[in-house]
Design a protein around this motif. Structure first.
Motif, PDB file in Angstrom:
ATOM      1  N   ARG A   1       0.818  -1.120  -0.208  1.00 60.24           N
ATOM      2  CA  ARG A   1      -0.045  -0.207   0.139  1.00 60.24           C
ATOM      3  C   ARG A   1       0.973   1.512   0.033  1.00 60.24           C
ATOM      4  NH1 ARG A   1      -4.130  -0.664   4.691  1.00 60.24           N
ATOM      5  NH2 ARG A   1      -5.326   1.030   3.435  1.00 60.24           N
ATOM      6  N   LEU A   2       1.619   1.275  -1.022  1.00 61.61           N
ATOM      7  CA  LEU A   2       2.700   2.430  -1.065  1.00 61.61           C
ATOM      8  C   LEU A   2       1.853   3.624  -1.286  1.00 61.61           C
ATOM      9  CD1 LEU A   2       5.564   0.899  -3.167  1.00 61.61           C
ATOM     10  CD2 LEU A   2       5.264   0.864  -0.939  1.00 61.61           C
TER      11      LEU A   2
ATOM     12  N   SER B   1      12.836 -12.873 -18.333  1.00 65.22           N
ATOM     13  CA  SER B   1      11.962 -11.835 -18.953  1.00 65.22           C
ATOM     14  C   SER B   1      10.474 -11.953 -18.406  1.00 65.22           C
ATOM     15  CB  SER B   1      11.867 -11.883 -20.445  1.00 65.22           C
ATOM     16  OG  SER B   1      11.391 -13.006 -20.861  1.00 65.22           O
ATOM     17  N   GLN B   2      10.066 -13.000 -18.116  1.00 65.26           N
ATOM     18  CA  GLN B   2       8.658 -13.359 -17.452  1.00 65.26           C
ATOM     19  C   GLN B   2       8.736 -12.742 -15.984  1.00 65.26           C
ATOM     20  OE1 GLN B   2       6.678 -14.625 -19.656  1.00 65.26           O
ATOM     21  NE2 GLN B   2       4.890 -14.408 -18.304  1.00 65.26           N
ATOM     22  N   CYS B   3       9.789 -13.011 -15.465  1.00 65.17           N
ATOM     23  CA  CYS B   3       9.822 -12.250 -13.888  1.00 65.17           C
ATOM     24  C   CYS B   3       9.776 -10.714 -14.144  1.00 65.17           C
ATOM     25  CB  CYS B   3      11.182 -12.985 -13.067  1.00 65.17           C
ATOM     26  SG  CYS B   3      11.234 -12.299 -11.576  1.00 65.17           S
ATOM     27  N   VAL B   4      10.603 -10.267 -15.082  1.00 65.29           N
ATOM     28  CA  VAL B   4      10.642  -9.097 -15.074  1.00 65.29           C
ATOM     29  C   VAL B   4       9.435  -8.175 -15.394  1.00 65.29           C
ATOM     30  CG1 VAL B   4      11.643  -6.977 -16.806  1.00 65.29           C
ATOM     31  CG2 VAL B   4      13.249  -8.827 -15.855  1.00 65.29           C
ATOM     32  N   LEU B   5       8.513  -8.734 -16.069  1.00 64.60           N
ATOM     33  CA  LEU B   5       7.111  -8.245 -16.584  1.00 64.60           C
ATOM     34  C   LEU B   5       6.190  -8.294 -15.285  1.00 64.60           C
ATOM     35  CD1 LEU B   5       6.024 -10.395 -19.700  1.00 64.60           C
ATOM     36  CD2 LEU B   5       6.505  -7.799 -19.350  1.00 64.60           C
ATOM     37  N   VAL B   6       6.578  -9.410 -14.448  1.00 64.95           N
ATOM     38  CA  VAL B   6       5.837  -9.262 -13.096  1.00 64.95           C
ATOM     39  C   VAL B   6       6.190  -8.065 -12.302  1.00 64.95           C
ATOM     40  CG1 VAL B   6       5.282 -10.396 -10.965  1.00 64.95           C
ATOM     41  CG2 VAL B   6       5.366 -11.624 -12.963  1.00 64.95           C
ATOM     42  N   LEU B   7       7.665  -7.959 -11.946  1.00 65.33           N
ATOM     43  CA  LEU B   7       8.159  -6.911 -11.144  1.00 65.33           C
ATOM     44  C   LEU B   7       8.127  -5.430 -11.557  1.00 65.33           C
ATOM     45  CD1 LEU B   7      11.428  -8.445 -10.140  1.00 65.33           C
ATOM     46  CD2 LEU B   7       9.348  -8.392  -8.795  1.00 65.33           C
ATOM     47  N   ARG B   8       7.533  -5.496 -12.849  1.00 67.40           N
ATOM     48  CA  ARG B   8       7.310  -4.159 -13.486  1.00 67.40           C
ATOM     49  C   ARG B   8       6.258  -3.276 -12.462  1.00 67.40           C
ATOM     50  NH1 ARG B   8      10.126  -1.885 -17.279  1.00 67.40           N
ATOM     51  NH2 ARG B   8      11.053  -2.943 -18.834  1.00 67.40           N
ATOM     52  N   GLN B   9       5.257  -4.102 -11.985  1.00 62.50           N
ATOM     53  CA  GLN B   9       4.077  -3.846 -11.328  1.00 62.50           C
ATOM     54  C   GLN B   9       4.615  -2.753 -10.022  1.00 62.50           C
ATOM     55  OE1 GLN B   9       1.090  -6.409 -10.360  1.00 62.50           O
ATOM     56  NE2 GLN B   9       0.572  -5.133  -8.229  1.00 62.50           N
ATOM     57  N   LEU B  10       5.972  -3.075  -9.574  1.00 62.96           N
ATOM     58  CA  LEU B  10       6.353  -2.161  -8.492  1.00 62.96           C
ATOM     59  C   LEU B  10       6.478  -0.648  -8.979  1.00 62.96           C
ATOM     60  CD1 LEU B  10       7.410  -1.663  -5.573  1.00 62.96           C
ATOM     61  CD2 LEU B  10       9.640  -2.559  -6.415  1.00 62.96           C
TER      62      LEU B  10
ATOM     63  N   GLY C   1       4.887   0.724 -11.279  1.00 61.73           N
ATOM     64  CA  GLY C   1       3.349   1.339 -11.320  1.00 61.73           C
ATOM     65  C   GLY C   1       3.055   1.535  -9.960  1.00 61.73           C
ATOM     66  N   ALA C   2       3.521   1.237  -8.876  1.00 64.38           N
ATOM     67  CA  ALA C   2       3.004   1.340  -7.312  1.00 64.38           C
ATOM     68  C   ALA C   2       3.691   2.567  -6.956  1.00 64.38           C
ATOM     69  CB  ALA C   2       3.190   0.088  -6.439  1.00 64.38           C
ATOM     70  N   LEU C   3       5.231   2.686  -7.312  1.00 65.00           N
ATOM     71  CA  LEU C   3       5.864   3.765  -6.982  1.00 65.00           C
ATOM     72  C   LEU C   3       5.148   5.176  -7.671  1.00 65.00           C
ATOM     73  CD1 LEU C   3       9.620   2.338  -7.073  1.00 65.00           C
ATOM     74  CD2 LEU C   3       8.242   2.944  -5.131  1.00 65.00           C
ATOM     75  N   ALA C   4       4.944   5.111  -8.989  1.00 69.28           N
ATOM     76  CA  ALA C   4       4.272   6.064  -9.707  1.00 69.28           C
ATOM     77  C   ALA C   4       3.088   6.391  -8.842  1.00 69.28           C
ATOM     78  CB  ALA C   4       3.987   5.700 -11.057  1.00 69.28           C
TER      79      ALA C   4
END
Length: 417
Positions: A324-325, A358-367, A369-372
């Motif tokens: 809940r950033l 690359s598949q793990c990278v796709l998942v971690l990109r969500q962070l 978005g949370a920071l933005a």
């Protein structure tokens, strides 16, 4: 004249066992005593463990029942011992483990020095390229199903130390205590959460599965991590034969294969023709299935490969949301958020980024978005400007790429995210 104890247990062994429990941050059991409380009277506590174990008068407390939600909606029961029992179990483990470790099968990977889950995934990947079929085994309630007599017989094959065998028997039969204080008597199983349980589970399956497979099907290879195992077969007919043999073998040992979750999988790729119902399976947080790959000459082809599983990816996204950033941490600095998230992200990437990164990278990109989203709550000028907040974050990432582990790995904020 000093008192003679029936069992010779060095005091130093108890001290070393306590040090291991402390390093693993042991939690409290039914007595509610935390490790910090245990340490307030440490010398007396450790003497009491040594004295009772040496005299044969040590009896374990019930294990505390903790139910962990499972992805399928059920619950996994854990049995948490008291800190005192955790130290005592570690004493026994330190004596038994050196006796059994050298005999374990090379393709048994769980809870063993120098072996890991990622080692098992890597070997499984290679063998899926070499053989066409996999049996994905699923044992129903494994830890709750272990036959006590068979466990004790396995232990007796490797040690004649009487107090090791005595206390293992007592731990196996220690009741489980519910939150309301009522007790559940146990006639089978070893509680997940116990210090000694992983070693006993490994020893049980060493004889129930590993040694049996080596004797019955010496040419058939497998990887086993505790009760999670896959078996490689040359043909579908062989896979069906071996699956049935394993089912019968497990039945003889008091174990039951899950009928629908145990499946035969075709390791389909560009060289393997035909259509089959099952062409994917999960193993240790990775999903194995046909995936696009590039060879050394830059040409694309389909290979049978592991990547972060859907279940693991969902768990990561859930954790990022639970931080809940934006809504609860908008009074923090970016440096504070980095301190919170970096150790966890590093662990995710080290594990799930080992294969098909690359598949793990796709998942971690969500962070990112949370920071933005955090930036939009933190700074009024970004309140309704999603692209602007991502651009701002991107500029910081270029200026200070070491701030977040995510950025160090090259997963930088982009306006299109």
């Amino acid at each position: 004249m000093p008192e003679v104890k029936p069992y010779s247990i060095p005091k130093q062994l108890v001290w070393e066992a306590y040090q291991r429990v402390k390093a693993n941050r042991g939690t409290g059991g039914v007595d509610g005593e935390t490790l910090a409380a245990f340490e307030k009277d440490l010398k007396d506590r450790l003497y009491k463990i040594w004295n009772r174990m040496s005299s044969g008068s040590y009896f374990p407390s019930p294990v505390r029942l903790v139910e962990i939600p499972k992805a399928n909606g059920g619950k996994r029961p854990l049995g948490i011992p008291t800190v005192m029992d955790g130290v005592a179990q570690t004493v026994v483990k330190m004596v038994l483990e050196p006796a059994v470790e050298p005999v374990f099968h090379e393709d048994s990977y769980a809870y063993r020095p120098g072996k890991s889950a990622l080692d098992a995934v890597g070997v499984a990947r290679k063998r899926c390229w070499e053989t066409d079929w996999v049996i994905d085994l699923d044992i129903k309630g494994f830890f709750d199903s272990l036959d006590h007599e068979l466990v004790e017989r396995a232990v007796a094959r490797h040690t004649d130390v009487p107090w090791v065998r005595l206390y293992i028997g007592r731990w196996l039969r220690a009741p489980m205590q519910r939150t309301d204080g009522s007790l559940i008597e146990r006639t089978r199983g070893t509680p997940q959460g116990g210090v000694i349980s992983p070693l006993l589970a490994n020893l049980f399956l060493h004889y129930a599965f590993d040694v049996w497979m080596q004797r019955k099907y010496p040419a058939v290879r497998f990887e086993r991590y505790a009760d999670d195992a896959i078996v490689h077969c040359r043909t579908e007919a062989q896979a069906k034969l071996v699956r049935e043999a394993i089912r019968v073998r497990f039945e003889q040992c008091g174990l039951v294969l899950h009928q629908t979750k145990t499946k035969i999988v075709y390791c389909k790729d560009d060289d393997r023709r035909g259509k089959y119902e099952q062409i994917t399976f999960d193993f240790l947080g990775y999903t194995f299935r046909p995936r696009r790959a590039k060879n050394r000459w830059g040409k694309y082809f389909v290979s049978f490969l592991p990547a972060i599983s859907t279940k693991a990816a969902k768990a990561i996204r859930t954790t990022i949301r639970q931080w809940r950033l934006a809504s609860t941490r908008n009074n923090r600095r970016l440096e504070d958020l980095a301190e919170l998230t970096n150790p966890v992200v590093r662990g995710w990437m080290n594990y799930y980024g080992r294969f098909y990164r690359s598949q793990c990278v796709l998942v971690l990109r969500q962070l990112n978005g949370a920071l933005a989203a955090w930036a939009r709550w933190k700074h009024k000028r970004f309140r309704r400007r999603e692209r602007a907040s991502m651009h701002w974050l991107g500029r910081i990432a270029r200026r200070d790429p070491q701030l977040f582990v995510l950025w160090q790995l090259g997963i930088r904020p982009e306006a299109g995210e």
